[in-house]
Design a protein around this motif. Structure first.
Motif, PDB file in Angstrom:
ATOM      1  N   GLN A 125       0.831  -1.203   0.000  1.00  0.00           N
ATOM      2  CA  GLN A 125       0.000   0.000   0.000  1.00  0.00           C
ATOM      3  C   GLN A 125       0.865   1.253   0.000  1.00  0.00           C
ATOM      4  O   GLN A 125       0.605   2.204  -0.736  1.00  0.00           O
ATOM      5  CB  GLN A 125      -0.936  -0.004   1.214  1.00  0.00           C
ATOM      6  N   LYS A 126       1.924   1.257   0.829  1.00  0.00           N
ATOM      7  CA  LYS A 126       2.833   2.408   0.887  1.00  0.00           C
ATOM      8  C   LYS A 126       3.544   2.610  -0.446  1.00  0.00           C
ATOM      9  O   LYS A 126       3.667   3.728  -0.938  1.00  0.00           O
ATOM     10  CB  LYS A 126       3.867   2.213   1.995  1.00  0.00           C
TER      11      LYS A 126
ATOM     12  N   LEU B 161       1.054   3.898  -3.115  1.00  0.00           N
ATOM     13  CA  LEU B 161       0.725   5.310  -2.886  1.00  0.00           C
ATOM     14  C   LEU B 161       1.877   6.205  -3.337  1.00  0.00           C
ATOM     15  O   LEU B 161       1.661   7.248  -3.950  1.00  0.00           O
ATOM     16  CB  LEU B 161       0.391   5.555  -1.413  1.00  0.00           C
ATOM     17  N   GLU B 162       3.108   5.780  -3.075  1.00  0.00           N
ATOM     18  CA  GLU B 162       4.288   6.547  -3.519  1.00  0.00           C
ATOM     19  C   GLU B 162       4.337   6.654  -5.046  1.00  0.00           C
ATOM     20  O   GLU B 162       4.611   7.709  -5.603  1.00  0.00           O
ATOM     21  CB  GLU B 162       5.558   5.885  -2.987  1.00  0.00           C
ATOM     22  N   CYS B 163       4.058   5.535  -5.735  1.00  0.00           N
ATOM     23  CA  CYS B 163       4.019   5.538  -7.217  1.00  0.00           C
ATOM     24  C   CYS B 163       2.952   6.505  -7.714  1.00  0.00           C
ATOM     25  O   CYS B 163       3.174   7.273  -8.647  1.00  0.00           O
ATOM     26  CB  CYS B 163       3.675   4.144  -7.743  1.00  0.00           C
ATOM     27  N   CYS B 164       1.786   6.442  -7.084  1.00  0.00           N
ATOM     28  CA  CYS B 164       0.663   7.284  -7.498  1.00  0.00           C
ATOM     29  C   CYS B 164       0.968   8.760  -7.257  1.00  0.00           C
ATOM     30  O   CYS B 164       0.691   9.605  -8.107  1.00  0.00           O
ATOM     31  CB  CYS B 164      -0.603   6.871  -6.754  1.00  0.00           C
ATOM     32  N   LYS B 165       1.551   9.074  -6.118  1.00  0.00           N
ATOM     33  CA  LYS B 165       1.899  10.470  -5.811  1.00  0.00           C
ATOM     34  C   LYS B 165       2.904  11.010  -6.814  1.00  0.00           C
ATOM     35  O   LYS B 165       2.814  12.149  -7.255  1.00  0.00           O
ATOM     36  CB  LYS B 165       2.465  10.578  -4.392  1.00  0.00           C
ATOM     37  N   SER B 166       3.867  10.176  -7.162  1.00  0.00           N
ATOM     38  CA  SER B 166       4.873  10.571  -8.139  1.00  0.00           C
ATOM     39  C   SER B 166       4.213  10.896  -9.485  1.00  0.00           C
ATOM     40  O   SER B 166       4.548  11.889 -10.128  1.00  0.00           O
ATOM     41  CB  SER B 166       5.892   9.444  -8.307  1.00  0.00           C
ATOM     42  N   ALA B 167       3.253  10.066  -9.880  1.00  0.00           N
ATOM     43  CA  ALA B 167       2.590  10.250 -11.175  1.00  0.00           C
ATOM     44  C   ALA B 167       1.727  11.501 -11.222  1.00  0.00           C
ATOM     45  O   ALA B 167       1.531  12.084 -12.288  1.00  0.00           O
ATOM     46  CB  ALA B 167       1.743   9.022 -11.497  1.00  0.00           C
ATOM     47  N   THR B 168       1.215  11.943 -10.052  1.00  0.00           N
ATOM     48  CA  THR B 168       0.317  13.107 -10.062  1.00  0.00           C
ATOM     49  C   THR B 168       1.015  14.428  -9.760  1.00  0.00           C
ATOM     50  O   THR B 168       0.368  15.473  -9.763  1.00  0.00           O
ATOM     51  CB  THR B 168      -0.846  12.925  -9.053  1.00  0.00           C
TER      52      THR B 168
ATOM     53  N   ASN C 153      -2.397  16.048  -0.402  1.00  0.00           N
ATOM     54  CA  ASN C 153      -3.201  15.190   0.469  1.00  0.00           C
ATOM     55  C   ASN C 153      -4.427  14.617  -0.240  1.00  0.00           C
ATOM     56  O   ASN C 153      -4.957  13.589   0.183  1.00  0.00           O
ATOM     57  CB  ASN C 153      -3.631  15.954   1.727  1.00  0.00           C
ATOM     58  N   LEU C 154      -4.848  15.249  -1.333  1.00  0.00           N
ATOM     59  CA  LEU C 154      -5.976  14.712  -2.104  1.00  0.00           C
ATOM     60  C   LEU C 154      -5.613  13.381  -2.755  1.00  0.00           C
ATOM     61  O   LEU C 154      -6.490  12.618  -3.155  1.00  0.00           O
ATOM     62  CB  LEU C 154      -6.416  15.717  -3.176  1.00  0.00           C
ATOM     63  N   ASN C 155      -4.306  13.097  -2.879  1.00  0.00           N
ATOM     64  CA  ASN C 155      -3.870  11.802  -3.399  1.00  0.00           C
ATOM     65  C   ASN C 155      -4.434  10.655  -2.572  1.00  0.00           C
ATOM     66  O   ASN C 155      -4.747   9.597  -3.104  1.00  0.00           O
ATOM     67  CB  ASN C 155      -2.337  11.696  -3.364  1.00  0.00           C
ATOM     68  N   ILE C 156      -4.553  10.855  -1.266  1.00  0.00           N
ATOM     69  CA  ILE C 156      -5.008   9.787  -0.378  1.00  0.00           C
ATOM     70  C   ILE C 156      -6.464   9.449  -0.656  1.00  0.00           C
ATOM     71  O   ILE C 156      -6.835   8.276  -0.744  1.00  0.00           O
ATOM     72  CB  ILE C 156      -4.772  10.163   1.101  1.00  0.00           C
ATOM     73  N   ALA C 157      -7.304  10.480  -0.863  1.00  0.00           N
ATOM     74  CA  ALA C 157      -8.712  10.239  -1.195  1.00  0.00           C
ATOM     75  C   ALA C 157      -8.824   9.497  -2.527  1.00  0.00           C
ATOM     76  O   ALA C 157      -9.589   8.531  -2.658  1.00  0.00           O
ATOM     77  CB  ALA C 157      -9.470  11.564  -1.264  1.00  0.00           C
ATOM     78  N   ALA C 158      -8.032   9.931  -3.507  1.00  0.00           N
ATOM     79  CA  ALA C 158      -8.051   9.270  -4.822  1.00  0.00           C
ATOM     80  C   ALA C 158      -7.534   7.837  -4.713  1.00  0.00           C
ATOM     81  O   ALA C 158      -8.039   6.924  -5.362  1.00  0.00           O
ATOM     82  CB  ALA C 158      -7.203  10.072  -5.807  1.00  0.00           C
ATOM     83  N   TYR C 159      -6.542   7.642  -3.875  1.00  0.00           N
ATOM     84  CA  TYR C 159      -5.944   6.318  -3.677  1.00  0.00           C
ATOM     85  C   TYR C 159      -6.967   5.318  -3.139  1.00  0.00           C
ATOM     86  O   TYR C 159      -7.101   4.210  -3.650  1.00  0.00           O
ATOM     87  CB  TYR C 159      -4.760   6.450  -2.720  1.00  0.00           C
ATOM     88  N   TYR C 160      -7.716   5.735  -2.121  1.00  0.00           N
ATOM     89  CA  TYR C 160      -8.731   4.826  -1.568  1.00  0.00           C
ATOM     90  C   TYR C 160      -9.829   4.528  -2.586  1.00  0.00           C
ATOM     91  O   TYR C 160     -10.370   3.427  -2.632  1.00  0.00           O
ATOM     92  CB  TYR C 160      -9.322   5.395  -0.277  1.00  0.00           C
TER      93      TYR C 160
END
Length: 196
Positions: A18-19, A22-29, A52-59
């Motif tokens: 999960q960590k 999330l890191e991959c996703c944050k990097s991409a955005t 911090n909106l990355n977390i909402a999108a991640y879930y």
């Protein structure tokens, strides 16, 4: 391990996966965050609020992602952008500026999710295809942001999809030093965008 394998492990509850995901996703955005930081600033949001909106999108992607419809990272960027748009619109409803309203309407058309166009993710290539070309240019084109050679290299590697840990190993430096260099670079980029 590719992002799809990472996704299924993350979805099954593996915290390490999960960590990493999330890191991959944050990097991409990151390019999307930088693109809308100026607009968000006018509405009273700062850089950290957008990240911090990355977390909402991640879930949301953990619950809704379907590999038959889109590439995982592309889908995440789409969900993040829609989360960002909805957040900005909700804040705008409390304020009232026509100039901002027009800019918010443009967010819809800025990102086209390519459904049913799935290419396997090559771990060596990672996420180097950017729709947000103008933001990538802010980083890569040194004339727009005055980055040192080290800041330039670290930021480019990060935008190409490497995690901070991977960059530290690649450059034979420690994690903390690499993190500080990246943080400094992003601050310079944000400052340049906000002053344009």
């Amino acid at each position: 391990m590719n992002t799809l394998e990472l996704f299924y492990k993350a979805k099954s509850g593996d915290q390490n996966s999960q960590k990493k995901l999330l890191e991959c996703c944050k990097s991409a955005t990151l390019p999307l965050t930088l693109k809308y930081i100026k607009l968000a600033n006018k509405l009273g949001l700062n850089y950290d609020d957008l990240r911090n909106l990355n977390i909402a999108a991640y879930y949301k992607i953990l619950m809704t992602y379907d590999e038959k419809r889109a590439d995982l990272i592309e889908y995440f960027k789409y969900v993040y952008l829609m989360t960002l748009r909805d957040t900005l619109r909700n804040i705008y409803k409390k304020l009232s500026t026509n100039k901002i309203a027009v800019a918010l309407d443009d967010i819809d058309g800025d990102y086209a999710l390519q459904f049913n166009n799935i290419d396997p993710i090559d771990n060596d290539k990672k996420y180097s295809n950017y729709e947000e070309k103008e933001i990538y240019d802010f980083v890569i084109n040194k004339r727009k942001v005055k980055l040192t050679n080290i800041e330039f290299e670290v930021t480019k590697l990060f935008l190409d999809g490497l995690s901070i840990k991977e960059i530290a190993v690649y450059r034979n430096r420690n994690y903390t030093e690499t993190f500080r260099v990246l943080k400094r670079s992003i601050q310079k980029i944000r400052k340049t965008i906000l002053n344009c």
